[in-house]
Design a protein around this motif. Structure first.
Motif, PDB file in Angstrom:
ATOM      1  N   TYR A 164       0.851  -1.182   0.000  1.00 31.16           N
ATOM      2  CA  TYR A 164       0.000   0.000   0.000  1.00 31.16           C
ATOM      3  C   TYR A 164       0.889   1.236   0.000  1.00 31.16           C
ATOM      4  CZ  TYR A 164      -3.512  -3.364   1.547  1.00 31.16           C
ATOM      5  OH  TYR A 164      -4.340  -4.460   1.638  1.00 31.16           O
ATOM      6  N   VAL A 165       0.355   2.333  -0.520  1.00 26.32           N
ATOM      7  CA  VAL A 165       1.059   3.611  -0.483  1.00 26.32           C
ATOM      8  C   VAL A 165       0.198   4.597   0.289  1.00 26.32           C
ATOM      9  CG1 VAL A 165       2.077   5.489  -1.815  1.00 26.32           C
ATOM     10  CG2 VAL A 165       2.195   3.151  -2.679  1.00 26.32           C
ATOM     11  N   ALA A 166       0.797   5.265   1.279  1.00 26.15           N
ATOM     12  CA  ALA A 166       0.058   6.209   2.108  1.00 26.15           C
ATOM     13  C   ALA A 166       0.796   7.542   2.186  1.00 26.15           C
ATOM     14  CB  ALA A 166      -0.152   5.654   3.513  1.00 26.15           C
ATOM     15  N   ARG A 167       0.026   8.613   2.313  1.00 24.84           N
ATOM     16  CA  ARG A 167       0.596   9.942   2.545  1.00 24.84           C
ATOM     17  C   ARG A 167       0.783  10.119   4.045  1.00 24.84           C
ATOM     18  NH1 ARG A 167      -2.996  12.395   0.141  1.00 24.84           N
ATOM     19  NH2 ARG A 167      -1.967  12.921  -1.826  1.00 24.84           N
ATOM     20  N   LEU A 168       1.970  10.549   4.466  1.00 28.42           N
ATOM     21  CA  LEU A 168       2.269  10.746   5.878  1.00 28.42           C
ATOM     22  C   LEU A 168       2.129  12.227   6.205  1.00 28.42           C
ATOM     23  CD1 LEU A 168       5.375   8.413   6.309  1.00 28.42           C
ATOM     24  CD2 LEU A 168       2.940   7.839   6.410  1.00 28.42           C
ATOM     25  N   ILE A 169       1.178  12.539   7.092  1.00 26.82           N
ATOM     26  CA  ILE A 169       0.909  13.919   7.482  1.00 26.82           C
ATOM     27  C   ILE A 169       1.188  14.048   8.972  1.00 26.82           C
ATOM     28  CG2 ILE A 169      -0.814  15.754   7.561  1.00 26.82           C
ATOM     29  CD1 ILE A 169      -2.319  14.247   5.341  1.00 26.82           C
ATOM     30  N   PRO A 170       2.118  14.943   9.382  1.00 28.14           N
ATOM     31  CA  PRO A 170       2.440  15.083  10.806  1.00 28.14           C
ATOM     32  C   PRO A 170       1.198  15.347  11.660  1.00 28.14           C
ATOM     33  CG  PRO A 170       3.996  16.326   9.462  1.00 28.14           C
ATOM     34  CD  PRO A 170       2.908  15.855   8.531  1.00 28.14           C
ATOM     35  N   GLY A 171       1.071  14.588  12.734  1.00 33.22           N
ATOM     36  CA  GLY A 171      -0.045  14.777  13.655  1.00 33.22           C
ATOM     37  C   GLY A 171      -1.343  14.147  13.210  1.00 33.22           C
ATOM     38  N   GLN A 172      -1.356  13.446  12.083  1.00 38.14           N
ATOM     39  CA  GLN A 172      -2.568  12.809  11.587  1.00 38.14           C
ATOM     40  C   GLN A 172      -2.304  11.343  11.257  1.00 38.14           C
ATOM     41  OE1 GLN A 172      -4.639  14.924   8.453  1.00 38.14           O
ATOM     42  NE2 GLN A 172      -3.813  16.903   9.112  1.00 38.14           N
ATOM     43  N   GLU A 173      -3.400  10.585  11.109  1.00 38.88           N
ATOM     44  CA  GLU A 173      -3.261   9.192  10.711  1.00 38.88           C
ATOM     45  C   GLU A 173      -2.789   9.115   9.255  1.00 38.88           C
ATOM     46  OE1 GLU A 173      -3.493   6.804  12.713  1.00 38.88           O
ATOM     47  OE2 GLU A 173      -4.467   7.782  14.415  1.00 38.88           O
ATOM     48  N   PRO A 174      -2.010   8.090   8.891  1.00 38.45           N
ATOM     49  CA  PRO A 174      -1.597   7.930   7.486  1.00 38.45           C
ATOM     50  C   PRO A 174      -2.817   7.882   6.565  1.00 38.45           C
ATOM     51  CG  PRO A 174      -0.426   6.395   8.905  1.00 38.45           C
ATOM     52  CD  PRO A 174      -1.490   7.015   9.751  1.00 38.45           C
ATOM     53  N   GLU A 175      -2.708   8.514   5.409  1.00 34.52           N
ATOM     54  CA  GLU A 175      -3.814   8.605   4.461  1.00 34.52           C
ATOM     55  C   GLU A 175      -3.525   7.725   3.250  1.00 34.52           C
ATOM     56  OE1 GLU A 175      -5.299  11.964   1.329  1.00 34.52           O
ATOM     57  OE2 GLU A 175      -4.897  12.646   3.374  1.00 34.52           O
ATOM     58  N   LEU A 176      -4.322   6.666   3.088  1.00 40.25           N
ATOM     59  CA  LEU A 176      -4.136   5.766   1.953  1.00 40.25           C
ATOM     60  C   LEU A 176      -4.422   6.512   0.658  1.00 40.25           C
ATOM     61  CD1 LEU A 176      -3.490   2.726   1.461  1.00 40.25           C
ATOM     62  CD2 LEU A 176      -5.957   2.375   1.263  1.00 40.25           C
ATOM     63  N   LEU A 177      -3.552   6.360  -0.341  1.00 35.65           N
ATOM     64  CA  LEU A 177      -3.704   7.093  -1.592  1.00 35.65           C
ATOM     65  C   LEU A 177      -4.847   6.548  -2.433  1.00 35.65           C
ATOM     66  CD1 LEU A 177      -0.154   7.854  -3.018  1.00 35.65           C
ATOM     67  CD2 LEU A 177      -1.527   9.164  -1.410  1.00 35.65           C
ATOM     68  N   SER A 178      -5.515   7.447  -3.131  1.00 34.49           N
ATOM     69  CA  SER A 178      -6.515   7.055  -4.109  1.00 34.49           C
ATOM     70  C   SER A 178      -5.801   6.496  -5.334  1.00 34.49           C
ATOM     71  CB  SER A 178      -7.361   8.262  -4.512  1.00 34.49           C
ATOM     72  OG  SER A 178      -6.558   9.208  -5.219  1.00 34.49           O
ATOM     73  N   PRO A 179      -6.489   5.727  -6.184  1.00 37.39           N
ATOM     74  CA  PRO A 179      -5.850   5.229  -7.412  1.00 37.39           C
ATOM     75  C   PRO A 179      -5.282   6.342  -8.277  1.00 37.39           C
ATOM     76  CG  PRO A 179      -7.924   4.082  -7.020  1.00 37.39           C
ATOM     77  CD  PRO A 179      -7.861   5.197  -6.014  1.00 37.39           C
ATOM     78  N   GLU A 180      -5.957   7.493  -8.319  1.00 42.10           N
ATOM     79  CA  GLU A 180      -5.468   8.607  -9.135  1.00 42.10           C
ATOM     80  C   GLU A 180      -4.154   9.159  -8.591  1.00 42.10           C
ATOM     81  OE1 GLU A 180      -8.490   8.358  -7.854  1.00 42.10           O
ATOM     82  OE2 GLU A 180      -9.663   7.887  -9.657  1.00 42.10           O
ATOM     83  N   ASP A 181      -4.080   9.348  -7.271  1.00 43.92           N
ATOM     84  CA  ASP A 181      -2.844   9.853  -6.670  1.00 43.92           C
ATOM     85  C   ASP A 181      -1.703   8.849  -6.835  1.00 43.92           C
ATOM     86  OD1 ASP A 181      -4.027  12.193  -5.877  1.00 43.92           O
ATOM     87  OD2 ASP A 181      -4.471  11.508  -3.851  1.00 43.92           O
ATOM     88  N   PHE A 182      -2.042   7.560  -6.746  1.00 45.83           N
ATOM     89  CA  PHE A 182      -1.004   6.539  -6.898  1.00 45.83           C
ATOM     90  C   PHE A 182      -0.382   6.579  -8.286  1.00 45.83           C
ATOM     91  CE2 PHE A 182       0.286   2.292  -8.242  1.00 45.83           C
ATOM     92  CZ  PHE A 182       1.260   2.018  -7.304  1.00 45.83           C
ATOM     93  N   GLN A 183      -1.173   6.869  -9.299  1.00 41.38           N
ATOM     94  CA  GLN A 183      -0.645   6.916 -10.661  1.00 41.38           C
ATOM     95  C   GLN A 183       0.448   7.960 -10.799  1.00 41.38           C
ATOM     96  OE1 GLN A 183      -3.900   7.462 -13.370  1.00 41.38           O
ATOM     97  NE2 GLN A 183      -4.613   5.357 -13.188  1.00 41.38           N
ATOM     98  N   HIS A 184       0.345   9.066 -10.073  1.00 45.73           N
ATOM     99  CA  HIS A 184       1.370  10.103 -10.141  1.00 45.73           C
ATOM    100  C   HIS A 184       2.682   9.645  -9.500  1.00 45.73           C
ATOM    101  CE1 HIS A 184      -1.234  13.124 -11.834  1.00 45.73           C
ATOM    102  NE2 HIS A 184      -2.098  13.000 -10.847  1.00 45.73           N
ATOM    103  N   LEU A 185       2.559   8.822  -8.457  1.00 41.18           N
ATOM    104  CA  LEU A 185       3.754   8.373  -7.741  1.00 41.18           C
ATOM    105  C   LEU A 185       4.376   7.115  -8.335  1.00 41.18           C
ATOM    106  CD1 LEU A 185       2.862   8.834  -3.962  1.00 41.18           C
ATOM    107  CD2 LEU A 185       4.503  10.146  -5.297  1.00 41.18           C
ATOM    108  N   GLN A 186       3.611   6.381  -9.115  1.00 44.66           N
ATOM    109  CA  GLN A 186       4.075   5.078  -9.585  1.00 44.66           C
ATOM    110  C   GLN A 186       5.434   5.118 -10.284  1.00 44.66           C
ATOM    111  OE1 GLN A 186       1.142   2.967 -11.828  1.00 44.66           O
ATOM    112  NE2 GLN A 186       2.306   1.058 -11.845  1.00 44.66           N
ATOM    113  N   PRO A 187       5.719   6.088 -11.178  1.00 42.99           N
ATOM    114  CA  PRO A 187       7.040   6.103 -11.820  1.00 42.99           C
ATOM    115  C   PRO A 187       8.188   6.223 -10.816  1.00 42.99           C
ATOM    116  CG  PRO A 187       5.529   7.514 -13.010  1.00 42.99           C
ATOM    117  CD  PRO A 187       4.827   7.131 -11.741  1.00 42.99           C
ATOM    118  N   LEU A 188       8.019   7.023  -9.775  1.00 49.58           N
ATOM    119  CA  LEU A 188       9.068   7.157  -8.777  1.00 49.58           C
ATOM    120  C   LEU A 188       9.230   5.890  -7.952  1.00 49.58           C
ATOM    121  CD1 LEU A 188       8.541  10.803  -7.486  1.00 49.58           C
ATOM    122  CD2 LEU A 188      10.460   9.938  -8.826  1.00 49.58           C
TER     123      LEU A 188
END
Length: 205
Positions: A164-188
């Motif tokens: 799974y890929v999650a966005r880490l935000i200080p002071g908040q619970e990890p946020e699981l990425l939507s399929p659209e957001d994941f597509q932007h990160l997939q090449p990296l």
């Protein structure tokens, strides 16, 4: 947004942070809307445009319960269960897996089992063609099939890693990425995995 990600990928600055594998791997929890959680290892972090993302792998083994539907005397179809169907058979499945010292958990995102998996018999591997991308997924059976009412069920664990890929935000619970957001990160993500001599097909999103 796509061009910004490409610029980050081509820069000389390394966008990820390595975990110290000589120490115990860091863990975090992903939550679902029902308040259930899934404990995950952080494989690595990725910094993009001022935000931090993490590639996560469940601590326990992901599993799936299938209903066994007889097409005829020789063919059977395995059908994944919906949430309500899982609730109905969960206790029975947990008792079956407990016979192999495996603990079935009602975790977020996927069911999991804790314990030592049985030895893999290649003759028992289940091969499934996924509808999304015509890829092949392989599963290992866990325990014997069982009946709940008049219907037969089986429990399997995927042989490919569940990530799974999650966005880490200080002071908040990890946020699981939507399929659209994941597509932007997939090449990296793929660049990082390839740079560490890991074949992309061994990792599933």
């Amino acid at each position: 947004m796509g061009s910004n990600y490409q610029n980050q990928q081509n820069s000389n600055e390394q966008p990820w942070e390595e975990e110290d594998f000589e120490e115990e791997m860091e863990q975090l929890r992903l939550y679902d809307d029902e308040g259930r959680f899934l404990d995950c290892y952080i494989e690595f972090r990725l910094n993009v445009q001022g935000e931090t993302y993490a590639l996560l792998r469940p601590v326990d083994y992901p599993v799936e319960i299938f209903a066994v539907v007889a097409e005829n005397d020789e063919e059977e179809t395995l059908v994944p269960l919906e949430e309500q169907e899982i609730d109905a058979v969960f206790d029975t499945a947990r008792a079956i897996l407990a016979e192999q010292n495996l603990t079935l958990k009602r975790t977020a995102l996927t069911l999991t089992v804790a314990g030592e998996l049985p030895d893999l018999d290649e003759d028992d591997i289940l091969t499934v063609e996924t509808e999304a991308d015509d890829d092949i997924e392989e599963y290992q059976p866990l325990g014997s099939s069982f009946f709940c009412g008049t219907r037969e069920y089986s429990v399997y664990t995927p042989l490919s890693p569940t990530l799974y890929v999650a966005r880490l935000i200080p002071g908040q619970e990890p946020e699981l990425l939507s399929p659209e957001d994941f597509q932007h990160l997939q090449p990296l993500l793929e660049q990082h995995l390839v740079s560490h001599l890991i074949e992309e097909e061994d990792w599933e999103d």
